[in-house]
Each structure stands twice: as C-alpha cells, then as structure tokens.
Design an enzyme around this catalytic site. Structure first.
Site, PDB file in Angstrom:
ATOM      1  CB  SER A  42      22.848  38.335  -1.457  1.00 24.85           C
ATOM      2  OG  SER A  42      23.568  38.915  -2.505  1.00 24.85           O
ATOM      3  CB  SER A  90      29.972  41.475  -3.995  1.00 21.84           C
ATOM      4  OG  SER A  90      30.636  40.521  -4.802  1.00 21.84           O
ATOM      5  CD  GLU A  91      27.305  37.874  -7.633  1.00 21.60           C
ATOM      6  OE1 GLU A  91      27.414  39.105  -7.569  1.00 21.60           O
ATOM      7  OE2 GLU A  91      27.794  37.191  -8.562  1.00 21.60           O
ATOM      8  CG  ASN A  92      30.531  37.454  -2.022  1.00 21.66           C
ATOM      9  OD1 ASN A  92      30.322  38.449  -2.693  1.00 21.66           O
ATOM     10  ND2 ASN A  92      31.561  37.360  -1.210  1.00 21.66           N
ATOM     11  N   GLY A  93      27.334  38.558  -0.667  1.00 18.80           N
ATOM     12  CA  GLY A  93      26.785  39.082   0.579  1.00 18.80           C
ATOM     13  C   GLY A  93      27.381  40.353   1.128  1.00 18.80           C
TER      14      GLY A  93
END
Lengths: 217, 233
Positions: free
Chosen positions: A87, A45-48
C-alpha cells in the site's frame, strides 16, 4: 463561507478521469460523494484497498472490510486488497495521482502540520507523513481559521511538522489557493467572501493577481 | 510437508517472556490476533515492547494488555481511540514511539526480507528525522530507517494449512503479511485451519516458511470499530 460539504464539493472538481486518489480522514472522505458522473476514479485507502465503494447497507457490514478511518466500507468491481507494505509502495512509488488530506496548519512555503499538538493531542501521524513526502499532487482541505478566529495559513507552522515544502493546493471555507515559491496565490473566493476578508484571515503571504473569481460549486 | 501446527494457543506462545519485543498484526481492530492477545493477557508477562500500527481500544485488542500495564513501550503510527493509552502516555507510564505508517510497514518487511536498513522520504524535516542519517537521492532528501528486531510476531489470517501457508481476507490483511517471518518466532492464528493440500498453492499470500507455529483460534469476536452504513433507497 463554505460548509465542510461544500469544501469537499469544490475539491471534487480537481479529481480527473483515470485518477487513483487517496482520501484522508474528515472532510477529504466526503469528496467521494461529489466526484462528477462519467469519470472513472479509484479510491485508495492506505490500510490496503483500492477501489473503495460506499458504506455497506445495514446488515452487510464486514469487520474485514474497512477504510483507514476504521469505517465499514464496500468495494467496487475492479477492487483489490493488499498488505500495508505494498500500500505504501503505491504511495511512495508515486502511483497514486492525487492525495487529499486535512491539516491543522499550512505554511506559505508548503509545510504542513496535522498530527500533534504538544501537551494536548498526540494521536500519531498514521500514513500522513508517507503521503506528503512522496505525493506530487496534494490538496489540503481545511478551515481557514481556528475557532478563535486565528489564521491557519501561516508564514511558518507553529506545530510539529508532518512534511516540508510539499503542499501544492489548499481549499478552505473561504478560498482556493495554490501554494507557490512566493506564497499562497489566491485563485477563487467563496461566495460572499471578499478578497479583503481572505487577506485578513491569512497570516502567510497572500498573492492576489487581478480579479479573483467567485467559486462555482 | 513440514508440519507447523501446534495443538493449543498455550503451545503457540511457549517461550514468551517479560521484557520481550512483539510484533502484533492488525489495523485498528481488523485482523488482530485475538486469541494470542487473550493468552498474552493470561500469562501476565510485563515490560513488553509492542510493534503494532494501533493500540486497540480500551477493552479490546492491545487495549487489554494496556489495562494490565503489561506494555512498557508501544511503537505505532496512530493511537487515537484509546483513553487508557492516552492516560498512560501523558502520565509517562508508557513509552510511545510514533512513526509513519509506511515506515512501520517497511521496517517489518525489511526484517522479514533480511534488509538491515533503507532510505525513505517519509518524515524528512520532522521530529521523526531527528538523529537519523539524511542522504539525497535524485535531488530529494531521504532518512535512514532500520529493520525492526523482534522476538515474536503474532499474526492473524483467514485460512491456513498445516504447512503454515496463509490466506488473508479483505483489509484484515494489512500488517499481517509483512510481520510474518519478521521476528525470531512467528505465531499465526487462523479462523480455519485445513490439511496440507487443501489450499490452492496459487492463492497463498504468505508461504509457510515464514510461519513457525500455526493454530486455529478458538473463537473470533471481530469487533467493528466504526460501524458505518447507508440506507436502502
């Protein structure tokens, strides 16, 4: 016609053992529920976070552990957290094997629009532009037509673009298609949907070669 | 040890002025500098430019600064879930610059690391690329993006020490580490501030050199934006 759940179920068959996968918001999020047993996959998930697990049990939600849709999640053994720059380093550096995202429009040349309807809806692109510009393997999950029945698979996108010439596969409620230099190549049709139905619902160039099998979900 | 602690949020925000550009950490409401934002509301300063992935919700996070019309311009990647934001944007009261999330992160990191500009493929062929230099690398077009310039960066960490060293928790890390040291003055607020020597140097995510002022937040609401759960079998 497939339901949204069934679109996710069909896309899940494209997820292979050893893949790191980024799932967008909406139908793509559902794909996680249908990954075949016995294969090892990690969701990014690109938020980390890498190694995303299911939603937490009630009472175990943690405000510090969410996905890109801001939903509370859990992590699985082997998971890791990282900052936003790292990320997108994973994404831009093509370490993520498969990206699954939604779209408002896809064009026959692989262009995608999914972030803005001028004058109506401007929520922003989030990570979508970074994802489509760098990922090699992108599957779009979407409805074949809009509520008014107009095709969302076009010759040219009418909405502001998210990326150019980048989409390789589209799974809709009617069909599975590859996006090639020549246009949309029809691979599979949804149960009960004819090739003629799909042609009628596709504004972009639809290439039909031989018998088109029905999807197995 | 160089002591980076300040005694209060008031001291931490000394020097903030109307018209300044701020970086504000967080993703959604996760990992936002709640105490610094609350204090910015109190100062009443206006005409701010805020660089932050999101704009909070109507009654929390940067939404509080929007309510008071303190923000002139937002630089973000995603601004859904905020009615007041949408109203101000559509009426033209608020300037909004939407940029890809990875580009936003990297423009912060570039500022932190002293890199004036970089090329990225994100946004090529879209509105985002308008007016920007395009160059091909390895047969693929990229656009030139510049490091941000900001007066203050407000970041939030889980634990910190007197030397300004920071440790983050979970996905509350997000943009905070890349904003630390990316502005003229970085203010870090933490849930728990400990004496130097308490934290294991091996476990530090951001060294204190990137943090100018550190304080322990008085309280944290840590609001959840989308509470999603599953049932026990």
């Amino acid at each position: 016609m497939l339901t949204k759940e069934q679109i996710a179920q069909r896309i899940a068959k494209e997820v292979k053992d050893g893949y790191y996968v980024n799932l967008g918001i909406g139908i793509p999020t559902l794909v996680a529920n249908y990954v075949p047993k016995g294969i090892d996959v990690e969701f990014q998930s690109e938020n980390g976070v890498l190694g995303m697990g299911p939603f937490p049990f009630e009472g175990e939600e943690d405000a510090d552990v969410i996905n890109a849709g801001k939903q509370t999640i859990t992590t699985l053994p082997g998971a890791s957290f990282f900052d936003s720059s790292m990320s997108f380093g994973m994404i831009r550096g093509q370490h993520v094997d498969l990206t699954i995202l939604g779209a408002m429009e896809v064009a026959e040349n692989g262009d995608i629009a999914n972030w803005k309807i001028p004058g109506k809806m401007v929520k922003g692109m989030g990570g979508a532009m970074d994802l489509v510009a760098s990922a090699e393997n992108i599957i779009v999950a979407m409805m074949h037509t809009n509520r008014a029945g107009a095709s969302k698979l076009l010759k040219r996108c009418s909405l502001p673009l998210t990326g150019v010439n980048c989409i390789t596969k589209v799974v809709t409620n009617m069909a599975v298609m590859d996006v090639t230099d020549k246009g949309f190549v029809l691979l599979e049709r949804a149960p009960g949907v004819s090739v003629e139905d799909i042609k009628a619902a596709t504004e972009g160039n639809l290439i039909v070669e031989g018998e088109v099998p029905e999807m197995v979900i | 040890m160089i002591n980076r602690t300040v005694s209060s949020v008031e001291e931490a925000l000394e020097g903030v002025k109307s018209g300044m550009t701020f970086m504000v950490g967080g993703f959604g409401l996760s990992g936002i500098p709640e105490n610094s934002i609350a204090q910015l509301v109190k100062t009443g300063i206006t005409d701010l430019t805020c660089i932050s992935n999101n704009a909070g919700v109507d009654d929390f996070g940067l939404g509080l600064l929007l309510q008071g019309k303190q923000i002139k311009k937002m630089i973000s990647s995603y601004v859904g879930e905020n009615d007041e934001f949408e109203r101000q944007m559509l009426s033209g009261e608020l300037e909004v610059d939407l940029i890809p999330q990875g580009t936003l992160a990297e423009r912060c990191r570039a500022a932190q690391a002293g890199i004036p500009a970089f090329f990225t493929p994100a946004g090529y062929g879209t509105e985002v690329a308008e007016g920007k230099e395009v160059r091909d690398f390895n047969g693929k077009p990229h656009i030139l993006e510049h490091a941000f310039q900001a007066d203050f960066a407000f970041v939030k960490a889980w634990k910190g020490d007197e030397a300004g060293n920071l440790i983050f928790k979970g996905t509350a890390r997000n943009f905070n580490p890349v904003m630390a040291g990316a502005a003229t003055i970085t203010v870090a607020e933490v849930e728990e501030l400990v004496p130097a020597g308490t934290l294991d140097p091996n476990q530090i995510h951001i060294p204190g050199i990137f943090v100018k002022r550190i304080f322990q937040g008085a309280k944290y609401e840590k609001r959840i934006e989308q509470r999603t759960v599953r049932q026990r079998d």
